[in-house]
Design a protein around this motif. Structure first.
Motif, short mmCIF file in Angstrom:
data_model
loop_
_atom_site.label_atom_id
_atom_site.label_comp_id
_atom_site.label_asym_id
_atom_site.label_seq_id
_atom_site.Cartn_x
_atom_site.Cartn_y
_atom_site.Cartn_z
N PHE A 221 0.84 -1.20 0.00
CA PHE A 221 0.00 0.00 0.00
C PHE A 221 0.87 1.25 0.00
O PHE A 221 0.58 2.24 -0.69
CB PHE A 221 -0.92 -0.01 1.22
N SER A 222 1.99 1.20 0.75
CA SER A 222 2.90 2.35 0.81
C SER A 222 3.58 2.57 -0.52
O SER A 222 3.81 3.73 -0.93
CB SER A 222 3.95 2.12 1.90
N ALA A 223 3.93 1.46 -1.20
CA ALA A 223 4.59 1.59 -2.49
C ALA A 223 3.65 2.14 -3.56
O ALA A 223 4.06 2.93 -4.41
CB ALA A 223 5.14 0.23 -2.94
N LEU A 224 2.38 1.75 -3.50
CA LEU A 224 1.40 2.21 -4.48
C LEU A 224 0.92 3.62 -4.18
O LEU A 224 0.76 4.45 -5.08
CB LEU A 224 0.21 1.25 -4.51
N PHE A 225 0.67 3.90 -2.90
CA PHE A 225 0.12 5.20 -2.50
C PHE A 225 0.97 5.78 -1.36
O PHE A 225 0.56 5.79 -0.20
CB PHE A 225 -1.33 5.06 -2.04
N PRO A 226 2.17 6.25 -1.67
CA PRO A 226 3.08 6.72 -0.62
C PRO A 226 2.54 7.90 0.17
O PRO A 226 2.94 8.10 1.32
CB PRO A 226 4.35 7.09 -1.40
N TYR A 227 1.63 8.67 -0.41
CA TYR A 227 1.11 9.83 0.30
C TYR A 227 -0.19 9.53 1.04
O TYR A 227 -0.69 10.39 1.77
CB TYR A 227 0.90 10.99 -0.68
N SER A 228 -0.73 8.36 0.84
CA SER A 228 -1.98 7.99 1.50
C SER A 228 -1.77 7.06 2.69
O SER A 228 -2.68 6.88 3.50
CB SER A 228 -2.94 7.32 0.50
N VAL A 229 -0.59 6.46 2.78
CA VAL A 229 -0.37 5.48 3.83
C VAL A 229 -0.42 6.14 5.21
O VAL A 229 -0.84 5.51 6.19
CB VAL A 229 0.98 4.76 3.63
N ALA A 230 -0.02 7.40 5.29
CA ALA A 230 -0.09 8.10 6.58
C ALA A 230 -1.53 8.23 7.04
O ALA A 230 -1.83 8.05 8.24
CB ALA A 230 0.58 9.46 6.48
N LEU A 231 -2.44 8.55 6.12
CA LEU A 231 -3.86 8.64 6.47
C LEU A 231 -4.42 7.27 6.85
O LEU A 231 -5.24 7.15 7.77
CB LEU A 231 -4.65 9.23 5.30
N HIS A 232 -3.98 6.24 6.13
CA HIS A 232 -4.41 4.88 6.45
C HIS A 232 -3.98 4.49 7.86
O HIS A 232 -4.78 3.99 8.66
CB HIS A 232 -3.82 3.91 5.42
N PHE A 233 -2.73 4.74 8.17
CA PHE A 233 -2.23 4.42 9.51
C PHE A 233 -2.94 5.24 10.57
O PHE A 233 -3.36 4.70 11.61
CB PHE A 233 -0.72 4.67 9.59
N LEU A 234 -3.09 6.53 10.33
CA LEU A 234 -3.72 7.40 11.33
C LEU A 234 -5.16 6.99 11.59
O LEU A 234 -5.61 6.96 12.74
CB LEU A 234 -3.65 8.86 10.87
N GLY A 235 -5.90 6.66 10.53
CA GLY A 235 -7.29 6.25 10.70
C GLY A 235 -7.42 4.99 11.53
O GLY A 235 -8.21 4.93 12.49
N LEU A 236 -6.65 3.96 11.19
CA LEU A 236 -6.70 2.71 11.95
C LEU A 236 -6.16 2.90 13.35
O LEU A 236 -6.68 2.33 14.32
CB LEU A 236 -5.92 1.61 11.22
N TRP A 237 -5.10 3.71 13.48
CA TRP A 237 -4.49 3.93 14.79
C TRP A 237 -5.47 4.61 15.74
O TRP A 237 -5.52 4.25 16.93
CB TRP A 237 -3.24 4.79 14.61
N LEU A 238 -6.26 5.55 15.26
CA LEU A 238 -7.24 6.22 16.11
C LEU A 238 -8.33 5.25 16.57
O LEU A 238 -8.76 5.28 17.72
CB LEU A 238 -7.87 7.39 15.36
N VAL A 239 -8.75 4.36 15.67
CA VAL A 239 -9.74 3.35 16.04
C VAL A 239 -9.17 2.42 17.11
O VAL A 239 -9.82 2.10 18.11
CB VAL A 239 -10.18 2.55 14.81
N LEU A 240 -7.94 1.99 16.92
CA LEU A 240 -7.30 1.09 17.88
C LEU A 240 -7.03 1.79 19.20
O LEU A 240 -7.13 1.18 20.28
CB LEU A 240 -5.99 0.54 17.28
N LEU A 241 -6.67 3.07 19.14
CA LEU A 241 -6.46 3.83 20.37
C LEU A 241 -7.75 3.94 21.16
O LEU A 241 -7.75 3.81 22.40
CB LEU A 241 -5.93 5.22 20.02
N LEU A 242 -8.86 4.18 20.47
CA LEU A 242 -10.15 4.22 21.15
C LEU A 242 -10.46 2.87 21.79
O LEU A 242 -10.96 2.82 22.92
CB LEU A 242 -11.24 4.60 20.14
N TRP A 243 -10.18 1.80 21.09
CA TRP A 243 -10.43 0.46 21.62
C TRP A 243 -9.60 0.19 22.88
O TRP A 243 -10.11 -0.34 23.87
CB TRP A 243 -10.11 -0.57 20.54
N VAL A 244 -8.34 0.61 22.85
CA VAL A 244 -7.48 0.44 24.03
C VAL A 244 -8.00 1.26 25.19
O VAL A 244 -8.05 0.80 26.33
CB VAL A 244 -6.03 0.83 23.68
#
Length: 400
Positions: A221-244
């Motif tokens: 995903f990073s190789a295909l969309f190098p500028y979108s991977v940060a948004l992908h990580f941040l979105g999932l990370w916020l969901v996981l942070l809420l779960w924690v």
């Protein structure tokens, strides 16, 4: 002291030395890679490598410093003054100092014919903290660095020798950190039998096999969309942070540092399973597995429509089926481990709390790593259940 315990202490020292050496080698490899990227004019890649290295190092120093401040007074009598320790952590040397301190204590215990219970307990105390910090470093720095290297290789269509070395050592180092952490959890609960060689190998393998597909998914995903991977990580990370946060973690000594822990755990959960709450873990582990699997499948669907963006030499027709087989084999080994190889919980009634605790020995309080003990009780819920099933001391003595 019997030969077998001394041999076990010797191997603890050897493994501690190897862990410290691996950390230094990994650090050197990262700096070498950053230098190579600078020399070749790839300044963005060099900046990303150094940024990941710096952020992980700062987080490690914060954890180490907060834990030292929260430890009981007088526990670390051989440590330098507080200002020297603060300077070491400001210079990003706090974790390395802990590794050296752990090796010194391990050598001290091994060299003595009959080490005291305090020395043994203190060595365990230091080892558990180092194991936890190593796990944090692995998922805050090594795993993101591995993903970055794979993305660079996939994007460029070729790999330099130092990149292959980095990829191989990173996979092994990540799996080893997970195994070392799991062994440390069992160490702080003496009612849990230690992992045998066969169980350790299977545990190592299933973590390695389940980690590979996830890292490959994020790397592609990073190789295909190098500028979108940060948004992908941040979105999932916020969901996981809420779960924690919803699970009500209570690991750090104060509310502010607890958020540092939660943020770190959310980063770990982005790549792998990590239990943070008491109770049976099967349901939460299943939810997490389905969550990551669904995300990886969505990424795979994205690959199928954008494979032309990658160099023609990238063998996606081999990588994708291979990653799927790795996932299935890793899942099968994980189920087999917990079904047949997971050491059984043998509760020992004479150990009232199931831990080494701050137990008295001729007026001396034995060091007890309460941080790791809480995590171990969460990971092994039957220990807490067995503790609750034991009669209270007042009941045993006939006192209401």
């Amino acid at each position: 002291m019997p030969w077998l315990p001394r041999a076990a202490l010797f191997w603890d020292v050897v493994l501690g030395f190897l862990g410290t050496a691996a950390f230094l080698i990994d650090l050197g490899a990262d700096l070498w890679a950053a230098g190579q990227y600078v020399l070749s004019g790839r300044y963005l890649w060099a900046a990303l490598v150094l940024a990941l290295l710096g952020l992980a190092s700062v987080a490690l120093q914060l954890f180490s410093w907060v834990w030292l401040r929260a430890d009981p007074a007088g526990l670390h009598e051989s440590q330098p003054p507080g200002r020297c320790l603060a300077l070491l952590h400001l210079l990003q040397l706090g974790y390395l100092y802990r590794c050296v301190q752990g090796l010194q204590q391990g050598l001290l215990v091994w060299q003595r014919e009959a080490p005291s219970e305090f020395d043994l307990a203190y060595a365990d105390f230091l080892t558990m903290d180092i194991s936890m910090l190593r796990l944090f470093e692995t998922f805050l720095e090594t795993t993101p660095q591995l993903t970055l290297v794979l993305a660079i290789v996939l994007q460029s269509g070729r790999a330099e020798p130092y990149q292959w070395v980095s990829i191989g050592t990173s996979f092994v180092g990540i799996s080893w950190a997970l195994l070392d952490y799991h062994r440390a959890l069992r160490t702080c609960l003496p009612s849990k039998s230690p992992l045998g060689l066969g169980s350790s190998v299977v545990y190592f393998l299933w973590n390695l096999l389940l980690l590979w597909p996830r890292v490959l998914a994020v790397a592609l995903f990073s190789a295909l969309f190098p500028y979108s991977v940060a948004l992908h990580f941040l979105g999932l990370w916020l969901v996981l942070l809420l779960w924690v946060w919803l699970q009500g973690t209570d690991f750090m000594p104060d509310a502010r540092s607890e958020w540092l822990y939660r943020a770190t755990v959310a980063t770990i959960l982005y790549f792998s399973w990590f239990n943070v709450a008491e109770g049976h873990t099967r349901g939460r582990a299943t939810i997490h597995l389905v969550f990551l699997l669904s995300d990886s499948i969505l990424v795979a669907v994205t690959w199928s429509t954008h494979t032309s963006w990658l160099p023609s030499g990238i063998p996606l027709h081999v990588l994708l089926p291979a990653s799927g087989l790795c996932f299935l084999l890793g899942l099968a080994l994980r189920l087999a481990y917990y079904r047949w190889l997971h050491p059984s919980c043998r509760w020992e009634p004479d150990r009232v709390d199931g831990t080494r605790g701050f137990r008295s020995l001729e007026g001396l309080q034995l060091p007890h790593n309460s941080r790791m003990t809480r995590l171990a009780q969460n990971f092994f819920p039957r220990v807490r259940e067995a503790e609750a099933a034991l009669p209270r001391k007042e009941e045993v003595n006939g006192v209401l």
